[in-house]
Scaffold this active site. Structure first.
Site, short mmCIF file in Angstrom:
data_model
loop_
_atom_site.label_atom_id
_atom_site.label_comp_id
_atom_site.label_asym_id
_atom_site.label_seq_id
_atom_site.Cartn_x
_atom_site.Cartn_y
_atom_site.Cartn_z
N ASP A 1 0.82 -1.22 0.00
CA ASP A 1 0.00 0.00 0.00
C ASP A 1 0.85 1.27 0.00
O ASP A 1 0.43 2.29 -0.52
CB ASP A 1 -0.93 0.00 1.22
CG ASP A 1 -1.97 -1.10 1.11
OD1 ASP A 1 -2.63 -1.18 0.06
OD2 ASP A 1 -2.11 -1.89 2.07
N GLU B 1 0.84 5.87 5.79
CA GLU B 1 2.03 6.74 5.78
C GLU B 1 1.82 7.88 6.76
O GLU B 1 0.80 8.59 6.67
CB GLU B 1 2.25 7.33 4.37
CG GLU B 1 2.42 6.30 3.29
CD GLU B 1 3.68 5.46 3.45
OE1 GLU B 1 4.77 6.05 3.56
OE2 GLU B 1 3.57 4.22 3.49
N1 LIG Z 1 14.47 0.81 -2.60
C1 LIG Z 1 13.84 1.05 -1.45
N2 LIG Z 1 14.48 0.88 -0.27
C2 LIG Z 1 13.85 1.07 0.89
N3 LIG Z 1 12.56 1.46 1.02
C3 LIG Z 1 11.87 1.65 -0.13
C4 LIG Z 1 12.47 1.44 -1.40
N4 LIG Z 1 11.53 1.70 -2.33
C5 LIG Z 1 10.42 2.06 -1.68
N5 LIG Z 1 10.60 2.02 -0.34
C6 LIG Z 1 9.63 2.31 0.73
O1 LIG Z 1 9.14 1.08 1.26
C7 LIG Z 1 7.94 1.39 1.97
C8 LIG Z 1 7.03 0.19 2.09
O2 LIG Z 1 6.75 -0.32 0.86
P1 LIG Z 1 5.45 -1.17 0.47
O3 LIG Z 1 4.22 -0.48 0.89
O4 LIG Z 1 5.57 -1.50 -0.97
O5 LIG Z 1 5.58 -2.53 1.27
P2 LIG Z 1 5.00 -2.97 2.67
O6 LIG Z 1 5.13 -1.87 3.66
O7 LIG Z 1 5.65 -4.28 2.98
O8 LIG Z 1 3.46 -3.27 2.34
P3 LIG Z 1 2.09 -2.63 2.97
O9 LIG Z 1 2.23 -1.14 2.89
O10 LIG Z 1 1.01 -3.16 2.07
O11 LIG Z 1 2.00 -3.15 4.37
C9 LIG Z 1 7.31 2.53 1.22
O12 LIG Z 1 7.01 3.54 2.14
C10 LIG Z 1 8.40 3.00 0.25
O13 LIG Z 1 8.61 4.39 0.32
#
Ligand SMILES: Nc1ncnc2c1ncn2[C@@H]1O[C@H](COP(=O)(O)OP(=O)(O)OP(=O)(O)O)[C@@H](O)[C@H]1O
Length: 352
Positions: free
Chosen positions: A108, A332
């Site tokens: 998300d 966020e």
């Molecule tokens: N290369 C990167 N390295 C570290 N963080 C990153 C990178 N690219 C994106 N992010 C950050 O990772 C965070 C989490 O990503 P994402 O929402 O895709 O996964 P999640 O937190 O596992 O899933 P959900 O939000 O559904 O629980 C985002 O806030 C994004 O800004």
């Protein structure tokens, strides 16, 4: 040959035509000449670190399938994010370059950033060299920890099915929420914006993502420490100010789920043109113990200390004004109250 392209290395002129990033066929070489517009340009924005790195691993496995299913009809461009908010810039550049679709691959948080990339200084981003009828479609391959938006759509946790939806190409316009923060800055959200305890829990949960889904439990436990239910004032649809006593959490749903599967705004629908607002009042810790199952099932609306209403805009301020009431959208952290949320009906076309 599959290539991971960091958008930081793309200039506006080189982004499209996207032959340099075409994964789908050998028809286009690295000449920079425009490919025929009969082939659509689809950009996949991949967060390799999503779900503790599972997103990156799953994406590598999914790519051959994607190429096989979508490659014959589209130029497939993949862009790997390098860090937080990178997906916002990639998306803006792709839309300006004339992309026909931008697909968020991740959770998300990635979807949230891609949605924010559809806007610039509060207005929709437009393609530079396309006619007024051109629009970029948003897509999603949910591969995150929570992937709550996909739950509202009733999607199963199968990335191949998500690819098939994109191949099928059925689109509908979905609403987007705009949250205007204390600073006046506008943030866009697609799922749920929320205030106070849940937002504080989300803030802590984001620090413990390495624990997988357990991060939401840890976040909630940490948020309870020192928590007070607070009086707040709300203004709905530009009406008068109303007092809400002892607010535990105030949730503004464009979609139904947050926090890794909690059906907090169970009647929200991202094509309805309105938010569902759910306010939990005077919840004690034991209410969460006894009513948690209801929050997950979405059957909490009949509880005496829960109220719900359909709104197009809502403004929320603290009564005591200490400036420490957490605000988040799509998981966020966005700062603290005051905040105003407004709906943008049918703002983005979406593959569903
Ligand atoms: N290369 C990167 N390295 C570290 N963080 C990153 C990178 N690219 C994106 N992010 C950050 O990772 C965070 C989490 O990503 P994402 O929402 O895709 O996964 P999640 O937190 O596992 O899933 P959900 O939000 O559904 O629980 C985002 O806030 C994004 O800004």
């Amino acid at each position: 040959m599959a290539m991971a392209i960091a958008a930081a290395s793309m200039s506006k002129s080189s982004f499209f035509p996207c032959s340099a990033f075409d994964l789908s066929s050998d028809r286009y070489t690295r000449t920079g000449d425009s490919p025929p517009r009969s082939r659509k340009d689809f950009v996949f924005v991949v967060n390799p670190k999503g779900a503790n790195g599972r997103t990156g691993r799953e994406w590598k496995k999914l790519l051959p399938y994607l190429q096989e299913r979508l490659g014959p009809q589209c130029n497939i461009c993949q862009s790997i994010t390098l860090g937080r908010y990178h997906a916002v810039d990639i998306t803006r550049e792709a839309i300006r370059g004339g992309a026909d679709a931008v697909v968020a691959v991740g959770g998300d948080g990635t979807l949230h950033e891609v949605v924010n990339g559809f806007f610039w200084e509060g207005n929709p981003v437009l393609a530079n060299d396309q006619g007024p009828d051109h629009s970029t479609t948003l897509g999603l391959i949910p591969l995150g920890t929570g992937s709550d938006f996909a739950r509202t759509l009733g999607w199963r946790n199968d990335p191949c099915e998500a690819v098939e939806r994109i191949v099928e190409g059925i689109r509908s316009k979905i609403d987007v929420g705009v949250l205007t923060a204390n600073s006046g800055e506008k943030h866009f959200f697609i799922n749920v914006a929320d205030i106070h305890l849940s937002a504080k829990a989300g803030y802590y949960a984001s620090k413990y993502k390495t624990f997988g889904k357990l991060c939401y439990v840890i976040g909630a436990l940490k948020a309870f420490i020192g928590h007070d239910n607070l009086d707040m004032k709300i203004k709905v649809d530009e009406g008068g100010w109303e007092l809400c006593h002892k607010v535990t959490a105030l949730c503004i749903g464009n979609a139904k789920y947050f926090g890794g599967g909690m059906k907090i705004t169970p009647t929200a629908n991202p094509t309805s043109g309105a938010f569902e607002v759910v306010i939990l009042q005077d919840f004690k810790w034991y209410d969460f113990v006894f009513k948690l199952h209801k929050l997950y099932r979405g059957t909490h609306l009949s509880e005496p200390n829960v109220c719900t209403r359909s709104v197009k805009s809502i403004e929320v301020v603290e009564v005591t004004g200490k400036g420490d009431v957490y605000v988040q959208s799509d998981g966020e952290h966005l700062g603290f109250l005051p905040a105003k949320c407004t709906i943008l009906p049918a703002a983005i076309e979406f593959f569903r």
